[in-house]
Design an enzyme around this catalytic site. Structure first.
Site, PDB file in Angstrom:
ATOM      1  N   ASP A  67     -55.767 -53.671 -27.172  1.00 34.67           N
ATOM      2  CA  ASP A  67     -56.322 -53.518 -28.520  1.00 34.67           C
ATOM      3  C   ASP A  67     -57.212 -52.290 -28.628  1.00 34.67           C
ATOM      4  O   ASP A  67     -57.559 -51.655 -27.629  1.00 34.67           O
ATOM      5  CB  ASP A  67     -57.093 -54.783 -28.924  1.00 34.67           C
ATOM      6  CG  ASP A  67     -57.993 -55.311 -27.816  1.00 34.67           C
ATOM      7  OD1 ASP A  67     -58.303 -54.559 -26.888  1.00 34.67           O
ATOM      8  OD2 ASP A  67     -58.387 -56.487 -27.887  1.00 34.67           O
ATOM      9  N   ASN A 136     -64.336 -68.130 -28.552  1.00 38.96           N
ATOM     10  CA  ASN A 136     -63.573 -68.912 -29.529  1.00 38.96           C
ATOM     11  C   ASN A 136     -62.089 -69.030 -29.153  1.00 38.96           C
ATOM     12  O   ASN A 136     -61.290 -69.517 -29.936  1.00 38.96           O
ATOM     13  CB  ASN A 136     -63.732 -68.305 -30.931  1.00 38.96           C
ATOM     14  CG  ASN A 136     -63.136 -66.898 -31.027  1.00 38.96           C
ATOM     15  OD1 ASN A 136     -62.572 -66.383 -30.066  1.00 38.96           O
ATOM     16  ND2 ASN A 136     -63.260 -66.290 -32.190  1.00 38.96           N
ATOM     17  N   HIS A 138     -60.080 -66.439 -28.441  1.00 34.64           N
ATOM     18  CA  HIS A 138     -59.214 -65.291 -28.765  1.00 34.64           C
ATOM     19  C   HIS A 138     -58.750 -64.594 -27.496  1.00 34.64           C
ATOM     20  O   HIS A 138     -59.439 -64.602 -26.474  1.00 34.64           O
ATOM     21  CB  HIS A 138     -59.874 -64.332 -29.773  1.00 34.64           C
ATOM     22  CG  HIS A 138     -60.968 -63.468 -29.235  1.00 34.64           C
ATOM     23  ND1 HIS A 138     -62.028 -63.058 -29.992  1.00 34.64           N
ATOM     24  CD2 HIS A 138     -61.169 -62.918 -28.007  1.00 34.64           C
ATOM     25  CE1 HIS A 138     -62.826 -62.289 -29.268  1.00 34.64           C
ATOM     26  NE2 HIS A 138     -62.321 -62.206 -28.056  1.00 34.64           N
ATOM     27  N   GLU A 143     -57.492 -63.749 -33.187  1.00 37.25           N
ATOM     28  CA  GLU A 143     -58.563 -64.703 -33.484  1.00 37.25           C
ATOM     29  C   GLU A 143     -57.966 -66.048 -33.921  1.00 37.25           C
ATOM     30  O   GLU A 143     -56.833 -66.100 -34.392  1.00 37.25           O
ATOM     31  CB  GLU A 143     -59.427 -64.152 -34.630  1.00 37.25           C
ATOM     32  CG  GLU A 143     -60.094 -62.812 -34.334  1.00 37.25           C
ATOM     33  CD  GLU A 143     -61.383 -62.936 -33.529  1.00 37.25           C
ATOM     34  OE1 GLU A 143     -61.575 -63.959 -32.829  1.00 37.25           O
ATOM     35  OE2 GLU A 143     -62.199 -62.014 -33.593  1.00 37.25           O
TER      36      GLU A 143
HETATM   37  P1  PGA Z   1     -65.944 -60.326 -22.529  1.00 36.77           P
HETATM   38  O1  PGA Z   1     -64.894 -60.401 -23.715  1.00 36.77           O
HETATM   39  O2  PGA Z   1     -65.159 -59.973 -21.302  1.00 36.77           O
HETATM   40  O3  PGA Z   1     -66.878 -59.223 -22.924  1.00 36.77           O
HETATM   41  O4  PGA Z   1     -66.576 -61.673 -22.437  1.00 36.77           O
HETATM   42  C1  PGA Z   1     -63.761 -61.164 -23.581  1.00 36.77           C
HETATM   43  C2  PGA Z   1     -62.986 -61.154 -24.875  1.00 36.77           C
HETATM   44  O5  PGA Z   1     -63.620 -61.173 -25.947  1.00 36.77           O
HETATM   45  O6  PGA Z   1     -61.748 -61.146 -24.815  1.00 36.77           O
END
Ligand code: PGA
Length: 242
Positions: A67, A136, A138, A143
């Site tokens: 992304d 959450n 994702h 999302e």
């Molecule tokens: P993080 O993010 O590694 O900073 O916890 C993970 C994500 O949001 O996919």
């Protein structure tokens, strides 16, 4: 789904780096799907070290990232292109022209998304996809929602995701509200998936990933349907696992 519980963040990073390096050693021209975020930084450090020691060779590898924020150029220090250059590509023997991240400044975002998927197909698909997981559920920027998209697409970030990512920006207002992300279809087509997570704040979602119902409200739960997923987490993230 194979779940490996490491004693801490460093061991998680080390095991994940070994998993990725083993894959590359078996298939030197592998197509790697890569991820950004706080979680993979330690793993990338280990891969840099292994590359320096001659334990893994990136010269024939191609990478595609999950992304990118819309509106940030690759030179912006919070863009995911910048993150990848800074945390991995600048320090390993990879051909940068074979590293792909969606272009967050594309005039025609729809075309950018379509071409991103075409590129992945032309490469023969992703061999091993690295994933973090949002609190959450994702993956990439897919999302929770009533329905999920198959291909690479433009998406609005959820309030919670914007808040979680604000720690990397000077203020929450600077966090982009939109991103380009690979879709669930693109992720699920990868031959192998490696998901990493660390810390107590991920414990509940890791339990849902492993034991919960498959629902679009927890996008990562879709991974239960994939035939080759390795989940490497530390003890804190494994706390709620039944
Ligand atoms: P993080 O993010 O590694 O900073 O916890 C993970 C994500 O949001 O996919």
């Amino acid at each position: 789904m194979r779940v490996i519980v490491a004693k801490n963040y460093d061991e998680m990073s080390n095991l994940a780096a070994k998993e990725m390096a083993d894959y590359i050693n078996n298939k030197p021209n592998a197509v790697l799907g890569l991820a950004t975020g706080g979680t993979p930084i330690g793993m990338y450090k280990d891969l840099i070290r292994m590359n320096e020691l001659g334990e893994v060779d990136f010269s024939k590898v191609t990478t595609v990232n999950l992304d990118e924020y819309v509106g940030l150029s690759g030179e912006h220090d919070q863009s995911y292109r910048y993150f990848m250059n800074n945390n991995l590509f600048n320090h390993i023997n990879i051909d940068k022209s074979k590293t792909f991240v969606p272009n967050g400044l594309a005039n025609d975002i729809e075309k950018e998304c379509r071409e991103y998927d075409e590129r992945i197909s032309k490469l023969g698909g992703i061999d091993i996809q690295l994933l973090g997981i949002g609190n959450n559920g994702h993956i990439g920027f897919n999302e929770p929602a009533d329905s999920l998209s198959l291909g690479t697409h433009l998406t609005d970030l959820k309030e919670g995701t914007i808040k979680a990512n604000a720690r990397f920006f000077d203020s929450i207002d600077e966090v982009p509200k939109k991103a380009i992300t690979m879709g669930l279809g693109g992720i699920m087509k990868a031959k192998k998936i490696l998901l990493i997570a660390s810390g107590e704040s991920k414990a509940d979602i890791i339990n849902k990933l492993v034991n919960g119902k498959i629902t679009t409200q927890v996008p990562a739960s879709m991974l239960q349907m994939h035939r080759d997923v390795v989940v490497i987490i530390d003890k804190d993230a494994a706390k709620d696992l039944k």
